[in-house]
Design an enzyme around this catalytic site. Structure first.
Site, mmCIF file in Angstrom:
data_model
loop_
_atom_site.group_PDB
_atom_site.id
_atom_site.type_symbol
_atom_site.label_atom_id
_atom_site.label_comp_id
_atom_site.label_asym_id
_atom_site.label_seq_id
_atom_site.Cartn_x
_atom_site.Cartn_y
_atom_site.Cartn_z
ATOM 1 C CE1 TYR A 94 -1.510 0.887 -3.216
ATOM 2 C CE2 TYR A 94 -2.155 3.098 -3.904
ATOM 3 C CZ TYR A 94 -2.374 1.964 -3.141
ATOM 4 O OH TYR A 94 -3.466 1.905 -2.304
ATOM 5 C CD GLU A 113 -1.802 8.034 -4.638
ATOM 6 O OE1 GLU A 113 -0.910 7.992 -5.488
ATOM 7 O OE2 GLU A 113 -1.940 8.978 -3.837
ATOM 8 C CE LYS A 164 -4.640 -1.227 -3.568
ATOM 9 N NZ LYS A 164 -5.580 -1.926 -2.703
ATOM 10 C CB SER A 183 -0.931 0.001 1.225
ATOM 11 O OG SER A 183 -0.161 0.109 2.403
ATOM 12 C CB THR A 243 -6.258 3.868 -4.059
ATOM 13 O OG1 THR A 243 -5.592 5.091 -3.755
ATOM 14 C CG2 THR A 243 -5.611 3.275 -5.301
HETATM 15 P P1 NAP Z 1 -1.915 -1.165 5.552
HETATM 16 O O1 NAP Z 1 -2.043 -0.657 6.958
HETATM 17 O O2 NAP Z 1 -0.654 -0.970 4.818
HETATM 18 O O3 NAP Z 1 -2.289 -2.717 5.596
HETATM 19 C C1 NAP Z 1 -2.022 -3.565 4.525
HETATM 20 C C2 NAP Z 1 -2.090 -4.992 5.022
HETATM 21 O O4 NAP Z 1 -1.783 -5.843 3.928
HETATM 22 C C3 NAP Z 1 -1.100 -5.328 6.140
HETATM 23 O O5 NAP Z 1 -1.773 -6.014 7.158
HETATM 24 C C4 NAP Z 1 -0.096 -6.238 5.460
HETATM 25 O O6 NAP Z 1 0.429 -7.251 6.285
HETATM 26 C C5 NAP Z 1 -0.963 -6.894 4.392
HETATM 27 N N1 NAP Z 1 -0.132 -7.423 3.316
HETATM 28 C C6 NAP Z 1 0.799 -6.757 2.585
HETATM 29 N N2 NAP Z 1 1.385 -7.595 1.704
HETATM 30 C C7 NAP Z 1 0.816 -8.803 1.897
HETATM 31 C C8 NAP Z 1 1.010 -10.080 1.302
HETATM 32 N N3 NAP Z 1 1.926 -10.271 0.365
HETATM 33 N N4 NAP Z 1 0.256 -11.125 1.729
HETATM 34 C C9 NAP Z 1 -0.660 -10.947 2.707
HETATM 35 N N5 NAP Z 1 -0.883 -9.764 3.318
HETATM 36 C C10 NAP Z 1 -0.149 -8.705 2.908
HETATM 37 O O7 NAP Z 1 -3.070 -0.534 4.656
HETATM 38 P P2 NAP Z 1 -4.429 0.172 5.097
HETATM 39 O O8 NAP Z 1 -4.165 1.619 5.287
HETATM 40 O O9 NAP Z 1 -5.074 -0.614 6.159
HETATM 41 O O10 NAP Z 1 -5.251 0.063 3.734
HETATM 42 C C11 NAP Z 1 -6.106 -1.044 3.487
HETATM 43 C C12 NAP Z 1 -6.345 -1.174 1.987
HETATM 44 O O11 NAP Z 1 -6.916 0.037 1.494
HETATM 45 C C13 NAP Z 1 -5.070 -1.381 1.155
HETATM 46 O O12 NAP Z 1 -5.414 -2.241 0.094
HETATM 47 C C14 NAP Z 1 -4.741 -0.005 0.612
HETATM 48 O O13 NAP Z 1 -4.043 -0.115 -0.616
HETATM 49 C C15 NAP Z 1 -6.135 0.564 0.427
HETATM 50 N N6 NAP Z 1 -6.216 2.009 0.551
HETATM 51 C C16 NAP Z 1 -5.826 2.611 1.692
HETATM 52 C C17 NAP Z 1 -5.961 3.987 1.807
HETATM 53 C C18 NAP Z 1 -5.561 4.703 3.072
HETATM 54 O O14 NAP Z 1 -5.512 5.945 3.043
HETATM 55 N N7 NAP Z 1 -5.330 4.023 4.175
HETATM 56 C C19 NAP Z 1 -6.508 4.737 0.749
HETATM 57 C C20 NAP Z 1 -6.878 4.067 -0.411
HETATM 58 C C21 NAP Z 1 -6.769 2.690 -0.497
HETATM 59 P P3 NAP Z 1 1.507 -6.942 7.461
HETATM 60 O O15 NAP Z 1 0.672 -6.463 8.614
HETATM 61 O O16 NAP Z 1 2.140 -8.258 7.670
HETATM 62 O O17 NAP Z 1 2.431 -5.889 6.930
HETATM 63 O O1 F7E Z 2 1.838 10.597 1.282
HETATM 64 C C1 F7E Z 2 3.801 13.662 0.862
HETATM 65 C C2 F7E Z 2 3.818 12.647 -0.267
HETATM 66 O O2 F7E Z 2 2.662 8.321 1.828
HETATM 67 C C3 F7E Z 2 0.932 11.677 1.256
HETATM 68 C C4 F7E Z 2 -1.768 5.245 0.963
HETATM 69 O O3 F7E Z 2 -2.640 4.824 1.981
HETATM 70 O O4 F7E Z 2 -3.159 7.123 0.411
HETATM 71 C C5 F7E Z 2 -1.857 6.757 0.815
HETATM 72 O O5 F7E Z 2 -0.905 7.166 -0.156
HETATM 73 C C6 F7E Z 2 1.610 12.898 0.670
HETATM 74 C C7 F7E Z 2 2.352 12.640 -0.659
HETATM 75 O O6 F7E Z 2 0.190 8.746 1.389
HETATM 76 C C8 F7E Z 2 6.498 12.835 3.120
HETATM 77 O O7 F7E Z 2 4.688 13.080 -1.302
HETATM 78 C C9 F7E Z 2 5.742 14.596 2.126
HETATM 79 O O8 F7E Z 2 2.090 13.720 -1.527
HETATM 80 O O9 F7E Z 2 1.163 9.525 3.477
HETATM 81 P P1 F7E Z 2 1.518 9.245 2.068
HETATM 82 P P2 F7E Z 2 -0.224 8.586 -0.156
HETATM 83 O O10 F7E Z 2 0.939 8.524 -1.036
HETATM 84 O O11 F7E Z 2 -1.227 9.663 -0.406
HETATM 85 C C10 F7E Z 2 -3.577 6.579 -0.849
HETATM 86 C C11 F7E Z 2 -4.972 7.041 -1.131
HETATM 87 C C12 F7E Z 2 -3.376 5.117 -0.931
HETATM 88 O O12 F7E Z 2 -4.107 4.429 -1.625
HETATM 89 C C13 F7E Z 2 -2.137 4.550 -0.347
HETATM 90 O O13 F7E Z 2 -2.261 3.160 -0.069
HETATM 91 O O14 F7E Z 2 2.614 13.341 1.578
HETATM 92 N N1 F7E Z 2 4.951 13.568 1.774
HETATM 93 N N2 F7E Z 2 6.702 14.173 2.950
HETATM 94 C C14 F7E Z 2 5.379 12.454 2.375
HETATM 95 N N3 F7E Z 2 4.910 11.193 2.351
HETATM 96 C C15 F7E Z 2 5.580 10.273 3.098
HETATM 97 N N4 F7E Z 2 5.114 9.010 3.119
HETATM 98 N N5 F7E Z 2 6.679 10.601 3.831
HETATM 99 C C16 F7E Z 2 7.191 11.870 3.882
HETATM 100 O O15 F7E Z 2 8.181 12.126 4.543
#
Ligand code: NAP
Ligand code: F7E
Length: 347
Positions: A151, A129, A155, A86, A127
Protein backbone atom coordinates in the site's frame (compact mmCIF):
# COMPACT_ATOMS: atom_id res chain seq x y z
CA UNK A 1 -23.23 32.91 -11.10
CA UNK A 2 -22.14 29.51 -12.44
CA UNK A 3 -20.93 27.21 -9.66
CA UNK A 4 -17.37 25.89 -9.80
CA UNK A 5 -17.20 22.17 -10.42
CA UNK A 6 -15.19 19.63 -8.44
CA UNK A 7 -14.78 15.91 -9.17
CA UNK A 8 -14.31 13.68 -6.13
CA UNK A 9 -13.22 10.06 -6.53
CA UNK A 10 -14.00 7.80 -3.56
CA UNK A 11 -17.01 9.99 -2.78
CA UNK A 12 -18.60 7.19 -0.81
CA UNK A 13 -15.63 6.79 1.56
CA UNK A 14 -15.06 8.58 4.88
CA UNK A 15 -13.15 11.52 3.38
CA UNK A 16 -15.20 11.73 0.18
CA UNK A 17 -18.39 12.17 2.19
CA UNK A 18 -16.97 14.85 4.51
CA UNK A 19 -15.24 16.71 1.66
CA UNK A 20 -18.46 16.76 -0.38
CA UNK A 21 -20.34 18.28 2.55
CA UNK A 22 -17.60 20.88 3.07
CA UNK A 23 -17.59 21.92 -0.60
CA UNK A 24 -21.39 21.91 -0.95
CA UNK A 25 -21.48 24.35 1.97
CA UNK A 26 -19.03 26.51 0.02
CA UNK A 27 -21.37 26.43 -2.99
CA UNK A 28 -19.38 24.08 -5.24
CA UNK A 29 -21.04 21.75 -7.73
CA UNK A 30 -20.00 18.21 -6.80
CA UNK A 31 -19.46 15.42 -9.29
CA UNK A 32 -18.85 12.12 -7.52
CA UNK A 33 -17.24 8.96 -8.83
CA UNK A 34 -18.81 5.71 -7.64
CA UNK A 35 -17.79 2.22 -8.61
CA UNK A 36 -20.63 0.10 -9.91
CA UNK A 37 -22.02 -2.59 -7.63
CA UNK A 38 -25.23 -4.61 -7.42
CA UNK A 39 -26.50 -2.49 -4.55
CA UNK A 40 -25.41 1.04 -3.79
CA UNK A 41 -24.90 1.74 -0.15
CA UNK A 42 -24.58 5.47 0.16
CA UNK A 43 -25.05 5.52 3.92
CA UNK A 44 -22.29 8.01 4.62
CA UNK A 45 -23.76 10.49 2.13
CA UNK A 46 -27.24 9.85 3.55
CA UNK A 47 -25.93 10.30 7.10
CA UNK A 48 -24.66 13.76 6.10
CA UNK A 49 -27.87 14.38 4.13
CA UNK A 50 -26.10 15.27 0.88
CA UNK A 51 -26.89 12.39 -1.54
CA UNK A 52 -29.32 14.53 -3.58
CA UNK A 53 -26.82 17.35 -3.97
CA UNK A 54 -24.28 15.27 -5.89
CA UNK A 55 -24.15 14.28 -9.55
CA UNK A 56 -22.83 10.72 -9.77
CA UNK A 57 -20.76 9.04 -12.48
CA UNK A 58 -20.07 5.33 -12.36
CA UNK A 59 -16.66 3.83 -12.94
CA UNK A 60 -13.93 1.76 -11.40
CA UNK A 61 -10.83 3.91 -11.11
CA UNK A 62 -8.94 1.54 -13.43
CA UNK A 63 -11.51 1.71 -16.25
CA UNK A 64 -9.21 4.11 -18.05
CA UNK A 65 -11.33 5.01 -21.07
CA UNK A 66 -14.37 5.59 -18.92
CA UNK A 67 -12.40 7.81 -16.53
CA UNK A 68 -11.08 9.80 -19.49
CA UNK A 69 -14.64 10.27 -20.79
CA UNK A 70 -15.87 11.48 -17.39
CA UNK A 71 -13.02 13.98 -16.96
CA UNK A 72 -13.47 15.36 -20.50
CA UNK A 73 -17.26 15.53 -20.12
CA UNK A 74 -17.23 17.26 -16.73
CA UNK A 75 -14.03 19.35 -17.09
CA UNK A 76 -13.76 19.95 -13.32
CA UNK A 77 -11.77 22.81 -11.84
CA UNK A 78 -10.28 20.36 -9.34
CA UNK A 79 -10.09 16.57 -9.02
CA UNK A 80 -9.78 15.33 -5.46
CA UNK A 81 -8.47 11.79 -5.78
CA UNK A 82 -9.65 10.10 -2.60
CA UNK A 83 -10.45 6.66 -4.02
CA UNK A 84 -7.96 3.97 -3.10
CA UNK A 85 -7.45 0.44 -1.94
CA UNK A 86 -6.83 2.02 1.44
CA UNK A 87 -6.47 -0.98 3.75
CA UNK A 88 -2.79 -1.64 4.49
CA UNK A 89 -3.24 -5.29 5.53
CA UNK A 90 -5.15 -6.17 2.33
CA UNK A 91 -2.33 -4.75 0.20
CA UNK A 92 -0.17 -7.71 1.32
CA UNK A 93 -2.89 -10.11 0.09
CA UNK A 94 -3.50 -8.28 -3.18
CA UNK A 95 -0.53 -6.09 -4.13
CA UNK A 96 -1.30 -6.11 -7.86
CA UNK A 97 -4.77 -4.67 -7.36
CA UNK A 98 -3.45 -2.18 -4.81
CA UNK A 99 -0.90 -0.91 -7.34
CA UNK A 100 -3.47 -0.77 -10.10
CA UNK A 101 -5.86 1.42 -8.12
CA UNK A 102 -3.38 3.44 -6.07
CA UNK A 103 -0.80 4.11 -8.77
CA UNK A 104 -1.74 3.23 -12.39
CA UNK A 105 -5.14 4.86 -12.07
CA UNK A 106 -3.52 8.07 -10.82
CA UNK A 107 -1.09 8.03 -13.73
CA UNK A 108 -4.05 7.64 -16.09
CA UNK A 109 -5.91 10.65 -14.66
CA UNK A 110 -2.82 12.86 -14.76
CA UNK A 111 -2.16 11.86 -18.36
CA UNK A 112 -5.73 12.73 -19.32
CA UNK A 113 -5.23 16.22 -17.85
CA UNK A 114 -1.85 16.76 -19.49
CA UNK A 115 -2.54 15.27 -22.92
CA UNK A 116 -5.79 17.18 -23.28
CA UNK A 117 -4.28 20.49 -22.15
CA UNK A 118 -6.75 20.87 -19.26
CA UNK A 119 -6.24 23.36 -16.41
CA UNK A 120 -7.72 20.92 -13.93
CA UNK A 121 -5.96 20.97 -10.54
CA UNK A 122 -5.33 17.63 -8.84
CA UNK A 123 -5.24 16.66 -5.17
CA UNK A 124 -3.64 13.33 -4.27
CA UNK A 125 -4.33 11.67 -0.90
CA UNK A 126 -0.81 10.60 0.03
CA UNK A 127 -0.12 8.89 3.32
CA UNK A 128 2.12 8.88 6.38
CA UNK A 129 2.61 5.16 5.66
CA UNK A 130 5.19 6.28 3.07
CA UNK A 131 7.58 7.16 5.95
CA UNK A 132 7.55 3.59 7.30
CA UNK A 133 9.54 2.92 10.46
CA UNK A 134 11.33 6.26 10.49
CA UNK A 135 14.34 6.82 12.73
CA UNK A 136 13.13 10.36 13.46
CA UNK A 137 10.73 11.05 16.34
CA UNK A 138 8.42 13.00 14.03
CA UNK A 139 8.06 13.22 10.27
CA UNK A 140 7.76 16.31 8.06
CA UNK A 141 7.92 17.07 4.32
CA UNK A 142 11.73 16.52 4.29
CA UNK A 143 11.79 13.17 6.10
CA UNK A 144 13.13 10.30 3.93
CA UNK A 145 10.56 7.72 2.85
CA UNK A 146 10.94 4.08 3.89
CA UNK A 147 7.62 2.32 3.06
CA UNK A 148 6.85 -1.03 4.72
CA UNK A 149 3.81 -2.29 2.75
CA UNK A 150 2.63 -2.63 -0.86
CA UNK A 151 0.00 0.00 0.00
CA UNK A 152 2.68 2.47 1.08
CA UNK A 153 4.85 1.74 -1.96
CA UNK A 154 1.94 2.24 -4.35
CA UNK A 155 1.05 5.54 -2.67
CA UNK A 156 4.70 6.67 -2.69
CA UNK A 157 4.87 6.03 -6.45
CA UNK A 158 1.88 8.31 -6.98
CA UNK A 159 3.31 10.87 -4.59
CA UNK A 160 6.54 11.05 -6.61
CA UNK A 161 4.58 11.18 -9.87
CA UNK A 162 2.58 14.19 -8.66
CA UNK A 163 5.82 16.00 -7.81
CA UNK A 164 7.48 15.03 -11.08
CA UNK A 165 4.53 16.10 -13.28
CA UNK A 166 4.10 19.32 -11.30
CA UNK A 167 7.73 20.22 -11.91
CA UNK A 168 7.83 18.92 -15.50
CA UNK A 169 4.56 20.41 -16.79
CA UNK A 170 3.98 23.32 -14.38
CA UNK A 171 0.64 21.90 -13.27
CA UNK A 172 -1.26 22.59 -10.02
CA UNK A 173 -0.84 19.06 -8.69
CA UNK A 174 -0.56 18.68 -4.89
CA UNK A 175 -0.31 15.91 -2.32
CA UNK A 176 -1.51 15.98 1.26
CA UNK A 177 0.68 13.59 3.27
CA UNK A 178 -2.17 12.54 5.49
CA UNK A 179 -1.58 10.92 8.86
CA UNK A 180 -4.37 8.72 10.29
CA UNK A 181 -7.69 10.48 10.52
CA UNK A 182 -10.82 8.98 11.93
CA UNK A 183 -14.50 9.68 12.62
CA UNK A 184 -17.83 7.95 13.08
CA UNK A 185 -17.77 7.47 9.28
CA UNK A 186 -14.51 5.45 9.37
CA UNK A 187 -14.66 2.00 7.71
CA UNK A 188 -15.22 -0.90 10.06
CA UNK A 189 -11.94 -2.70 9.25
CA UNK A 190 -9.82 0.14 10.68
CA UNK A 191 -8.77 -0.23 14.30
CA UNK A 192 -10.38 2.89 15.83
CA UNK A 193 -13.83 2.17 14.41
CA UNK A 194 -13.44 -1.52 15.26
CA UNK A 195 -12.70 -0.68 18.92
CA UNK A 196 -15.43 1.95 19.31
CA UNK A 197 -18.08 -0.10 17.52
CA UNK A 198 -17.00 -3.33 19.26
CA UNK A 199 -17.15 -1.90 22.80
CA UNK A 200 -20.41 -0.01 22.25
CA UNK A 201 -21.85 -3.20 20.74
CA UNK A 202 -20.85 -5.20 23.85
CA UNK A 203 -22.53 -2.77 26.27
CA UNK A 204 -25.62 -1.82 24.25
CA UNK A 205 -26.22 -4.96 22.20
CA UNK A 206 -24.60 -7.82 24.09
CA UNK A 207 -22.10 -8.13 21.22
CA UNK A 208 -19.06 -10.43 21.04
CA UNK A 209 -15.52 -9.91 22.41
CA UNK A 210 -13.38 -7.60 20.25
CA UNK A 211 -10.32 -9.34 18.77
CA UNK A 212 -7.32 -7.17 17.94
CA UNK A 213 -3.67 -7.39 16.87
CA UNK A 214 -0.75 -5.28 18.09
CA UNK A 215 -1.87 -2.96 20.90
CA UNK A 216 1.53 -1.28 21.19
CA UNK A 217 1.82 0.38 17.80
CA UNK A 218 1.02 4.07 17.89
CA UNK A 219 -0.37 6.54 15.44
CA UNK A 220 -0.94 10.28 15.06
CA UNK A 221 -4.73 10.32 15.02
CA UNK A 222 -6.73 13.34 13.88
CA UNK A 223 -10.39 13.96 13.05
CA UNK A 224 -11.44 13.60 9.40
CA UNK A 225 -13.29 16.95 9.48
CA UNK A 226 -10.05 18.78 10.33
CA UNK A 227 -8.22 16.90 7.56
CA UNK A 228 -10.85 17.80 4.98
CA UNK A 229 -10.33 21.45 5.86
CA UNK A 230 -6.59 20.93 5.28
CA UNK A 231 -7.29 19.48 1.80
CA UNK A 232 -9.47 22.50 1.04
CA UNK A 233 -6.75 24.94 2.12
CA UNK A 234 -4.11 23.14 0.05
CA UNK A 235 -6.21 23.39 -3.11
CA UNK A 236 -8.07 26.67 -2.64
CA UNK A 237 -5.87 28.89 -0.48
CA UNK A 238 -2.37 27.98 -1.55
CA UNK A 239 -0.99 30.30 -4.27
CA UNK A 240 1.54 27.79 -5.54
CA UNK A 241 1.10 24.01 -5.74
CA UNK A 242 2.97 22.12 -3.03
CA UNK A 243 2.93 19.06 -0.77
CA UNK A 244 1.97 19.28 2.91
CA UNK A 245 2.12 16.99 5.93
CA UNK A 246 -1.30 16.92 7.61
CA UNK A 247 -1.09 15.65 11.20
CA UNK A 248 -1.85 16.62 14.80
CA UNK A 249 1.74 16.33 16.09
CA UNK A 250 0.79 13.87 18.87
CA UNK A 251 0.86 10.07 18.88
CA UNK A 252 -1.05 7.52 20.97
CA UNK A 253 -0.96 3.72 21.09
CA UNK A 254 -3.88 1.40 20.35
CA UNK A 255 -3.86 0.65 24.10
CA UNK A 256 -4.24 4.43 24.84
CA UNK A 257 -7.12 4.53 22.38
CA UNK A 258 -8.89 1.65 24.17
CA UNK A 259 -8.40 3.36 27.56
CA UNK A 260 -9.86 6.62 26.26
CA UNK A 261 -12.90 4.89 24.73
CA UNK A 262 -13.57 3.13 28.05
CA UNK A 263 -13.13 6.40 29.97
CA UNK A 264 -15.74 8.02 27.69
CA UNK A 265 -18.11 5.10 28.39
CA UNK A 266 -17.42 5.14 32.17
CA UNK A 267 -16.03 1.60 32.10
CA UNK A 268 -13.14 0.78 34.44
CA UNK A 269 -10.76 -1.64 32.74
CA UNK A 270 -7.57 -3.59 33.36
CA UNK A 271 -5.16 -5.30 30.94
CA UNK A 272 -4.12 -8.77 32.14
CA UNK A 273 -1.74 -11.38 30.67
CA UNK A 274 1.04 -10.90 28.14
CA UNK A 275 1.63 -11.26 24.39
CA UNK A 276 -1.03 -13.28 22.57
CA UNK A 277 -2.63 -14.11 25.96
CA UNK A 278 -3.27 -10.46 26.86
CA UNK A 279 -6.86 -9.47 27.60
CA UNK A 280 -8.72 -6.32 28.53
CA UNK A 281 -11.35 -6.89 31.22
CA UNK A 282 -14.11 -4.87 32.88
CA UNK A 283 -12.97 -4.55 36.52
CA UNK A 284 -16.57 -4.52 37.80
CA UNK A 285 -17.42 -8.06 36.68
CA UNK A 286 -14.19 -9.49 35.18
CA UNK A 287 -15.93 -9.73 31.79
CA UNK A 288 -13.44 -10.06 28.91
CA UNK A 289 -13.91 -7.18 26.47
CA UNK A 290 -10.85 -7.52 24.22
CA UNK A 291 -8.53 -10.41 23.37
CA UNK A 292 -5.60 -10.79 20.98
CA UNK A 293 -5.75 -12.65 17.68
CA UNK A 294 -2.56 -13.35 15.72
CA UNK A 295 -4.35 -12.84 12.42
CA UNK A 296 -4.52 -9.08 12.99
CA UNK A 297 -0.74 -8.71 13.24
CA UNK A 298 0.91 -7.31 10.08
CA UNK A 299 3.61 -9.01 7.99
CA UNK A 300 5.77 -5.95 8.60
CA UNK A 301 4.45 -3.81 11.43
CA UNK A 302 4.83 -0.06 11.38
CA UNK A 303 5.34 0.73 15.05
CA UNK A 304 5.11 4.49 15.39
CA UNK A 305 4.14 7.49 13.31
CA UNK A 306 3.96 11.09 14.49
CA UNK A 307 3.68 14.01 12.08
CA UNK A 308 5.04 17.54 12.22
CA UNK A 309 2.37 19.85 10.73
CA UNK A 310 4.33 23.11 11.11
CA UNK A 311 4.38 23.87 7.37
CA UNK A 312 0.62 23.74 6.81
CA UNK A 313 -0.04 25.58 10.07
CA UNK A 314 2.34 28.40 9.16
CA UNK A 315 1.76 28.70 5.42
CA UNK A 316 -1.97 28.01 5.22
CA UNK A 317 -3.02 28.89 8.78
CA UNK A 318 -4.49 25.42 9.30
CA UNK A 319 -6.10 25.05 12.72
CA UNK A 320 -7.33 21.91 14.46
CA UNK A 321 -10.76 21.79 16.09
CA UNK A 322 -10.27 18.32 17.59
CA UNK A 323 -7.58 16.87 19.86
CA UNK A 324 -7.26 13.15 20.71
CA UNK A 325 -9.82 13.29 23.57
CA UNK A 326 -12.37 15.20 21.51
CA UNK A 327 -11.92 12.80 18.58
CA UNK A 328 -12.62 9.75 20.76
CA UNK A 329 -15.54 11.46 22.54
CA UNK A 330 -17.10 12.32 19.17
CA UNK A 331 -16.69 8.78 17.84
CA UNK A 332 -18.14 7.18 21.00
CA UNK A 333 -21.09 9.56 21.22
CA UNK A 334 -22.08 9.10 17.59
CA UNK A 335 -21.65 5.31 17.83
CA UNK A 336 -23.93 5.16 20.89
CA UNK A 337 -26.51 7.43 19.22
CA UNK A 338 -26.34 5.22 16.14
CA UNK A 339 -26.78 1.91 17.94
CA UNK A 340 -29.78 3.30 19.84
CA UNK A 341 -31.35 4.66 16.66
CA UNK A 342 -34.10 2.77 14.82
CA UNK A 343 -32.30 3.40 11.52
CA UNK A 344 -28.81 2.51 12.69
CA UNK A 345 -26.12 2.22 10.03
CA UNK A 346 -22.84 0.28 9.93
CA UNK A 347 -20.04 0.95 7.46
P1 NAP B 1 -12.02 4.85 2.41
O1 NAP B 1 -13.08 5.20 3.41
O2 NAP B 1 -11.48 3.48 2.36
O3 NAP B 1 -12.60 5.26 0.98
C1 NAP B 1 -11.99 4.84 -0.21
C2 NAP B 1 -12.98 5.02 -1.34
O4 NAP B 1 -12.36 4.56 -2.53
C3 NAP B 1 -14.28 4.24 -1.18
O5 NAP B 1 -15.36 5.09 -1.45
C4 NAP B 1 -14.17 3.16 -2.24
O6 NAP B 1 -15.40 2.80 -2.83
C5 NAP B 1 -13.31 3.85 -3.29
N1 NAP B 1 -12.67 2.87 -4.15
C6 NAP B 1 -11.90 1.82 -3.77
N2 NAP B 1 -11.52 1.11 -4.86
C7 NAP B 1 -12.06 1.73 -5.93
C8 NAP B 1 -12.04 1.47 -7.32
N3 NAP B 1 -11.41 0.42 -7.82
N4 NAP B 1 -12.71 2.31 -8.16
C9 NAP B 1 -13.38 3.37 -7.66
N5 NAP B 1 -13.45 3.66 -6.34
C10 NAP B 1 -12.79 2.85 -5.49
O7 NAP B 1 -10.78 5.83 2.60
P2 NAP B 1 -10.69 7.22 3.36
O8 NAP B 1 -10.35 6.96 4.78
O9 NAP B 1 -11.85 8.05 3.02
O10 NAP B 1 -9.36 7.81 2.71
C11 NAP B 1 -9.42 8.64 1.56
C12 NAP B 1 -8.07 8.63 0.85
O11 NAP B 1 -7.07 9.09 1.76
C13 NAP B 1 -7.60 7.24 0.40
O12 NAP B 1 -6.91 7.43 -0.82
C14 NAP B 1 -6.63 6.80 1.47
O13 NAP B 1 -5.67 5.91 0.93
C15 NAP B 1 -6.02 8.13 1.87
N6 NAP B 1 -5.56 8.20 3.25
C16 NAP B 1 -6.43 7.99 4.26
C17 NAP B 1 -5.99 8.11 5.56
C18 NAP B 1 -6.93 7.90 6.73
O14 NAP B 1 -6.43 7.82 7.86
N7 NAP B 1 -8.23 7.87 6.53
C19 NAP B 1 -4.65 8.45 5.83
C20 NAP B 1 -3.79 8.64 4.75
C21 NAP B 1 -4.26 8.55 3.45
P3 NAP B 1 -16.52 1.92 -2.05
O15 NAP B 1 -17.25 2.92 -1.21
O16 NAP B 1 -17.32 1.36 -3.16
O17 NAP B 1 -15.78 0.90 -1.25
O1 F7E C 1 -4.23 0.17 11.79
C1 F7E C 1 -2.99 -1.90 14.55
C2 F7E C 1 -2.35 -2.08 13.18
O2 F7E C 1 -5.73 -0.50 9.94
C3 F7E C 1 -3.65 1.04 12.74
C4 F7E C 1 -5.41 3.80 6.58
O3 F7E C 1 -6.36 4.84 6.54
O4 F7E C 1 -3.97 5.04 8.04
C5 F7E C 1 -4.68 3.83 7.92
O5 F7E C 1 -3.80 2.72 7.96
C6 F7E C 1 -2.75 0.25 13.68
C7 F7E C 1 -1.76 -0.70 12.96
O6 F7E C 1 -4.77 1.86 10.06
C8 F7E C 1 -5.79 -4.17 14.76
O7 F7E C 1 -1.38 -3.12 13.22
C9 F7E C 1 -4.09 -3.63 15.97
O8 F7E C 1 -0.52 -0.61 13.61
O9 F7E C 1 -6.53 1.23 11.61
P1 F7E C 1 -5.41 0.65 10.83
P2 F7E C 1 -3.36 2.02 9.30
O10 F7E C 1 -2.77 0.73 8.96
O11 F7E C 1 -2.56 2.94 10.16
C10 F7E C 1 -2.96 5.26 7.04
C11 F7E C 1 -2.30 6.58 7.30
C12 F7E C 1 -3.48 5.08 5.67
O12 F7E C 1 -3.00 5.70 4.74
C13 F7E C 1 -4.43 3.97 5.42
O13 F7E C 1 -5.19 4.17 4.24
O14 F7E C 1 -3.57 -0.60 14.47
N1 F7E C 1 -4.04 -2.88 14.86
N2 F7E C 1 -5.15 -4.43 15.94
C14 F7E C 1 -5.08 -3.18 14.07
N3 F7E C 1 -5.47 -2.69 12.88
C15 F7E C 1 -6.60 -3.21 12.34
N4 F7E C 1 -7.03 -2.72 11.17
N5 F7E C 1 -7.32 -4.18 12.97
C16 F7E C 1 -6.96 -4.71 14.19
O15 F7E C 1 -7.63 -5.58 14.72
Amino acid sequence: MKKKKVLITGINGQDGAYLSKHLIEKNYEIVGLLRRSSSYKLQRLDYLNIRNKIKFFHSELNEYKNIERIILETKPEIIYNLAAQSFVQYSFENPTYSFDINFSSVLNMLEVIIRNGLDTKFFQASTSEMFGNSKLTSQNENTPFNPTSPYAISKLSSHQLIKNFRESYGKFFCSGILFNHESFLRGREFVTKKIVHGLVNIYYNNGPIVKLGNLNSSRDWGHAEDFINAMYLIMHKSRLPDDYVVATGRAFSIRDFIKKVCECMNIKIRFIGKGYQEKCIDIKNNKILISIDRKYFRENELLKLKGNPNKIKKKLNWKLKYNFSKLVEDMVKKEIDNIKSENSIFF
